[in-house]
Design an enzyme around this catalytic site. Structure first.
Site, PDB file in Angstrom:
ATOM      1  CD  GLU A  94      -3.125  -0.766   0.258  1.00 32.13           C
ATOM      2  OE1 GLU A  94      -3.093   0.275  -0.399  1.00 32.13           O
ATOM      3  OE2 GLU A  94      -4.041  -1.603   0.156  1.00 32.13           O
ATOM      4  CD  GLU A 125       4.012 -21.604  11.277  1.00 33.11           C
ATOM      5  OE1 GLU A 125       4.042 -21.733  12.503  1.00 33.11           O
ATOM      6  OE2 GLU A 125       3.013 -21.226  10.655  1.00 33.11           O
TER       7      GLU A 125
END
Length: 314
Positions: A94, A125
């Site tokens: 963004e 992960e």
């Protein structure tokens, strides 16, 4: 093959986390009317801002440190797995349209790579090595900031990223949703937003995810304010890449200057659509090249550029 004892230890570790706690009072939630479930969920969400508010001093200190590094050319890099990683990638993506930053200035790393944005990548992960490889590929420097994000505060990928970054002299932030987390301990700036057990046991994309989103909003937005990417509360570095943003650019220039439409169009035309430059030409009564020079001399801070002119700022 992983041993049974390993899973027993992992289960015990999860059971010790606030974000994984079971809430017996909600064990019949699937029998409730939809409206009642929605009310319960909404009530849970309202507790998140208060949890964030308790950590505002730590958040502010981290932001000031990030802004200082970025002012010297450093980058802001998020690293996480699953929901935490996706939120980091979202916040990074963004920044270019909102603040006209280069895509390389704010970067989101997710365990498992881009594929993990939409598909679970098994075991990613749990790998500190993948985090190290991803940071090394970016050629991390001491001017950069790495933000490890993990609801549990124990995700190896996030912790590995922070530990590797700290060894290289980069600024490090650990954002977790459990107290006394390994991630916060590994980072120079630990931010622990303790939101409590989730509505659905262990579903940390809920309150924990909301808390992480709120903090990341602050990290990027306030850092950009400190870097001069705004003028007051106007996004003067917005990148007009579509019709909506072009209309927004004109509105921002109008709000900042009060100039009529024809003058706004002329100012934007003479500054190649750069909102900040257009505002400066109108408020300081200078031409496009002069506005560009003044902004360069002020490090991109519009208010400072205005202050250096005879007309000053608003």
């Amino acid at each position: 093959m992983t041993s049974t004892s390993h899973y027993r230890e992992l289960r015990a570790e999860l059971e010790s986390l606030t974000t994984e706690a079971f809430r017996p009072e909600l064990s019949d939630i699937d029998r409730l009317p939809t409206l009642e479930i929605a009310r319960l969920m909404n009530a849970e969400d309202t507790t998140v801002p208060a949890a964030v508010a308790e950590r505002l001093p730590q958040i502010a200190a981290a932001i000031d440190a990030v802004a200082e590094r970025m002012a010297r050319g450093g980058r802001l890099i998020y690293a996480g797995a699953g929901t935490a990683g996706r939120l980091g990638v979202l916040d990074a993506s963004e920044c270019p349209p909102t603040f006209n930053t280069e895509p390389s200035r704010v970067v989101g790393l997710i365990a498992g790579g881009p594929e993990a944005m939409v598909t679970s990548v098994e075991g990613a992960e749990d790998s500190t090595e993948l985090a190290v490889e991803a940071l090394d590929a970016l050629r991390l420097t001491a001017a950069d900031t790495v933000v490890g994000i993990s609801a549990s505060g124990r995700t190896p990928y996030a912790i590995g990223a922070v530990e590797h970054a700290r060894r290289l002299g980069a600024l490090t932030i650990g954002l977790a949703c459990n107290a006394d987390s390994a991630l916060a301990a590994a980072a120079e700036h630990g931010i622990e937003i303790v939101v409590g057990p989730e509505l659905l046991t262990g579903s940390t994309r809920l309150k924990a995810g909301t808390a992480q989103k709120l903090v990341l909003n602050m990290l990027s937005t306030i850092t950009m304010i400190r870097l001069g990417k705004t003028y007051g509360n106007l996004m003067v570095d917005v990148r007009a890449s579509n019709d909506k943003l072009r209309a927004r650019s004109r509105r921002i220039v109008a709000l900042a200057t009060g100039a009529p439409d024809d003058e706004i169009e002329k100012a934007l035309a003479t500054t190649d659509g750069e909102v900040k430059n257009a505002i400066l030409t109108l408020l300081a009564d200078v031409d496009g090249p002069t506005a560009a020079r003044l902004l360069e001399e002020s490090g991109g801070h519009l208010r400072a550029a205005l202050g250096s002119t005879a007309r000053g700022g608003r």
